[in-house]
Design a protein around this motif. Structure first.
Motif, PDB file in Angstrom:
ATOM      1  N   GLN A 192      66.295  24.352  12.437  1.00 29.98           N
ATOM      2  CA  GLN A 192      67.700  24.745  12.327  1.00 29.98           C
ATOM      3  C   GLN A 192      68.069  25.102  10.883  1.00 29.98           C
ATOM      4  O   GLN A 192      69.117  24.746  10.368  1.00 29.98           O
ATOM      5  CB  GLN A 192      68.625  23.645  12.858  1.00 29.98           C
ATOM      6  N   TYR A 193      67.176  25.853  10.264  1.00 34.53           N
ATOM      7  CA  TYR A 193      67.355  26.240   8.867  1.00 34.53           C
ATOM      8  C   TYR A 193      68.008  27.618   8.777  1.00 34.53           C
ATOM      9  O   TYR A 193      67.622  28.550   9.482  1.00 34.53           O
ATOM     10  CB  TYR A 193      65.995  26.268   8.172  1.00 34.53           C
ATOM     11  N   VAL A 194      68.996  27.751   7.916  1.00 34.01           N
ATOM     12  CA  VAL A 194      69.600  29.035   7.590  1.00 34.01           C
ATOM     13  C   VAL A 194      69.485  29.222   6.089  1.00 34.01           C
ATOM     14  O   VAL A 194      69.846  28.324   5.321  1.00 34.01           O
ATOM     15  CB  VAL A 194      71.082  29.096   8.024  1.00 34.01           C
ATOM     16  N   PRO A 195      68.953  30.365   5.610  1.00 35.76           N
ATOM     17  CA  PRO A 195      68.763  30.552   4.171  1.00 35.76           C
ATOM     18  C   PRO A 195      70.079  30.498   3.404  1.00 35.76           C
ATOM     19  O   PRO A 195      71.106  30.986   3.868  1.00 35.76           O
ATOM     20  CB  PRO A 195      68.119  31.941   4.067  1.00 35.76           C
ATOM     21  N   ALA A 196      70.039  29.906   2.220  1.00 40.92           N
ATOM     22  CA  ALA A 196      71.233  29.770   1.393  1.00 40.92           C
ATOM     23  C   ALA A 196      71.660  31.109   0.836  1.00 40.92           C
ATOM     24  O   ALA A 196      70.894  32.056   0.761  1.00 40.92           O
ATOM     25  CB  ALA A 196      70.959  28.801   0.244  1.00 40.92           C
ATOM     26  N   ALA A 197      72.923  31.189   0.437  1.00 40.09           N
ATOM     27  CA  ALA A 197      73.448  32.433  -0.122  1.00 40.09           C
ATOM     28  C   ALA A 197      72.663  32.851  -1.357  1.00 40.09           C
ATOM     29  O   ALA A 197      72.581  34.035  -1.690  1.00 40.09           O
ATOM     30  CB  ALA A 197      74.923  32.252  -0.478  1.00 40.09           C
ATOM     31  N   ALA A 254      78.076  28.410  12.905  1.00 36.50           N
ATOM     32  CA  ALA A 254      78.696  27.702  11.778  1.00 36.50           C
ATOM     33  C   ALA A 254      77.756  27.636  10.582  1.00 36.50           C
ATOM     34  O   ALA A 254      78.193  27.757   9.431  1.00 36.50           O
ATOM     35  CB  ALA A 254      79.103  26.293  12.211  1.00 36.50           C
ATOM     36  N   ARG A 255      76.455  27.454  10.826  1.00 37.20           N
ATOM     37  CA  ARG A 255      75.497  27.423   9.723  1.00 37.20           C
ATOM     38  C   ARG A 255      75.434  28.778   9.022  1.00 37.20           C
ATOM     39  O   ARG A 255      75.370  28.856   7.795  1.00 37.20           O
ATOM     40  CB  ARG A 255      74.109  27.023  10.237  1.00 37.20           C
ATOM     41  N   VAL A 256      75.467  29.847   9.819  1.00 35.49           N
ATOM     42  CA  VAL A 256      75.452  31.181   9.220  1.00 35.49           C
ATOM     43  C   VAL A 256      76.742  31.435   8.452  1.00 35.49           C
ATOM     44  O   VAL A 256      76.720  31.966   7.333  1.00 35.49           O
ATOM     45  CB  VAL A 256      75.248  32.250  10.315  1.00 35.49           C
ATOM     46  N   ALA A 257      77.882  31.034   9.028  1.00 38.31           N
ATOM     47  CA  ALA A 257      79.178  31.261   8.374  1.00 38.31           C
ATOM     48  C   ALA A 257      79.279  30.536   7.043  1.00 38.31           C
ATOM     49  O   ALA A 257      80.040  30.948   6.165  1.00 38.31           O
ATOM     50  CB  ALA A 257      80.312  30.825   9.301  1.00 38.31           C
ATOM     51  N   ALA A 258      78.502  29.473   6.874  1.00 36.76           N
ATOM     52  CA  ALA A 258      78.533  28.734   5.614  1.00 36.76           C
ATOM     53  C   ALA A 258      77.854  29.496   4.479  1.00 36.76           C
ATOM     54  O   ALA A 258      78.105  29.210   3.305  1.00 36.76           O
ATOM     55  CB  ALA A 258      77.872  27.365   5.793  1.00 36.76           C
ATOM     56  N   VAL A 259      77.008  30.482   4.822  1.00 39.92           N
ATOM     57  CA  VAL A 259      76.250  31.183   3.780  1.00 39.92           C
ATOM     58  C   VAL A 259      76.370  32.704   3.841  1.00 39.92           C
ATOM     59  O   VAL A 259      75.884  33.389   2.943  1.00 39.92           O
ATOM     60  CB  VAL A 259      74.750  30.792   3.834  1.00 39.92           C
ATOM     61  N   ARG A 260      76.989  33.249   4.894  1.00 38.45           N
ATOM     62  CA  ARG A 260      77.154  34.692   5.032  1.00 38.45           C
ATOM     63  C   ARG A 260      78.555  34.976   5.591  1.00 38.45           C
ATOM     64  O   ARG A 260      79.063  34.217   6.404  1.00 38.45           O
ATOM     65  CB  ARG A 260      76.146  35.292   6.016  1.00 38.45           C
ATOM     66  N   PRO A 261      79.184  36.099   5.206  1.00 45.35           N
ATOM     67  CA  PRO A 261      80.405  36.521   5.899  1.00 45.35           C
ATOM     68  C   PRO A 261      80.119  36.667   7.394  1.00 45.35           C
ATOM     69  O   PRO A 261      79.113  37.282   7.784  1.00 45.35           O
ATOM     70  CB  PRO A 261      80.712  37.873   5.254  1.00 45.35           C
ATOM     71  N   THR A 262      80.983  36.088   8.212  1.00 43.97           N
ATOM     72  CA  THR A 262      80.715  36.019   9.655  1.00 43.97           C
ATOM     73  C   THR A 262      81.985  36.284  10.444  1.00 43.97           C
ATOM     74  O   THR A 262      83.066  35.815  10.086  1.00 43.97           O
ATOM     75  CB  THR A 262      80.153  34.634  10.029  1.00 43.97           C
TER      76      THR A 262
END
Length: 338
Positions: free
Chosen positions: A53-58, A140-148
């Protein structure tokens, strides 16, 4: 808030690298420019990232040192009128803004969910369309690091939300069936939490409850033609205990009408049927399909414009709702001239 209230996972790039058996540089390249990574290695990294459940950081985007000038669109599929129109509106608006679109077909069952992860390294922001494109925790994980931006699904923290109006038109459509004397009403569709069809289901229940009635049966079905035919087959096999069906979309409704008619059930004399979307076929079948018209392409266009604004630094806004209206034809019992 996320759909289940869970906190965001804390998996790191080091854990992904260890699980995939590669270096952290390879993981970084996978999410910044996956064309430089061998396909088998790329798939191993994406699978590890999905499992953890990893999403790359900004920061990964900053290290790439560039903007892609591309918007990502994540959909469960592009079959049928609804998703095709949604994507057309999104692509036209993006083109007018000088942006390209990268499409990922993904679903939360894990079969294609790595497609959305792969997308993150190639776009500046992501639009998730419909609940079945990804679960709320992942969004939510994506929204934390990318415009969503989300379209036609529940609100997720950090993401702009764009909806079509569903509950009120569905209530009015069901009330219209009741005014025609229908009392044994069923619903066809899968009311996933936060989805458009869930809103339509709730509106149907609202109208029934206002008249002291109950839904006779919920026929859970995916919003595709084959599922509609299967529902009609089940109805034909049993005693006809319904006098109306509110269908979650036109694709279901058209298939139901066709199969019921083949089986000797008259529409609307025996069973009234309504749909949703006002697809082209709804206007030309006999009887004409009573349905609801909503500006699906405008939903997609709003999503693209809002996503571009978020990429340019605008903050998240309150949810936006696009209106819908009933289109009355003969399948509900109205005169054919209607």
């Amino acid at each position: 808030m996320t759909g289940n209230g869970d906190s965001l996972p804390t998996a790191t790039i080091y854990q992904v690298a260890e699980r995939a058996g590669v270096s952290i540089a390879t993981v970084s390249r996978t999410f910044s420019d996956s064309s430089k990574v061998a396909p088998r290695t790329r798939e191993a990294v994406l699978e590890a990232a999905h499992d953890l459940q990893y999403v790359p950081a900004a920061a990964a985007r900053a290290l790439a040192g560039r903007r892609t000038r591309a918007l990502g669109a994540v959909l469960p599929h592009i079959d049928g009128h609804y998703y095709a129109q949604l994507l057309v509106g999104f692509e036209i608006a993006a083109s007018e803004l000088g942006l390209s679109v990268v499409l990922a077909l993904a679903s939360p069952d894990g079969v294609r969910s790595t497609a959305a992860l792969d997308l993150l390294g190639r776009v500046d922001g992501v639009a998730f369309m419909a609940p079945s494109a990804a679960d709320d925790a992942f969004v939510a994980r994506v929204a934390a690091v990318r415009p969503t931006v989300t379209v036609a699904r529940g609100t997720v923290e950090g993401a702009d939300a764009i909806h079509a109006e569903n509950r009120t038109p569905a209530r009015e459509l069901t009330a219209h069936l009741i005014d025609h004397g229908r009392r044994r009403i069923g619903f066809v569709g899968r009311p996933e939490p936060g989805s458009d069809i869930a809103g339509r289901h709730r509106g149907c229940l609202d109208a029934l409850e206002a008249e002291g009635l109950s839904l006779v049966r919920l026929h859970e079905a995916d919003p595709v033609e084959d599922a509609g035919r299967e529902v009609a087959e089940r109805i034909l096999r049993g005693p006809l205990d319904l006098d109306a069906l509110v269908c979650g979309n036109d694709e279901l409704a058209l298939a139901v009408v066709a199969r019921l008619t083949e089986g000797g059930v008259r529409v609307p004399e025996d069973v009234a049927v309504t749909g949703w979307d006002d697809s082209l076929a709804a206007r030309y079948i006999t009887p004409g399909l009573t349905t609801v018209r909503q500006e699906v392409a405008e939903l997609g266009a709003l999503a693209a414009r809002r996503l571009a604004a978020r990429i340019d630094g605008d903050p998240a806004l309150e949810p936006v709702t696009v209106g819908s209206r009933a289109v009355l034809r003969a399948s509900c019992g109205c005169p054919r001239a209607a």
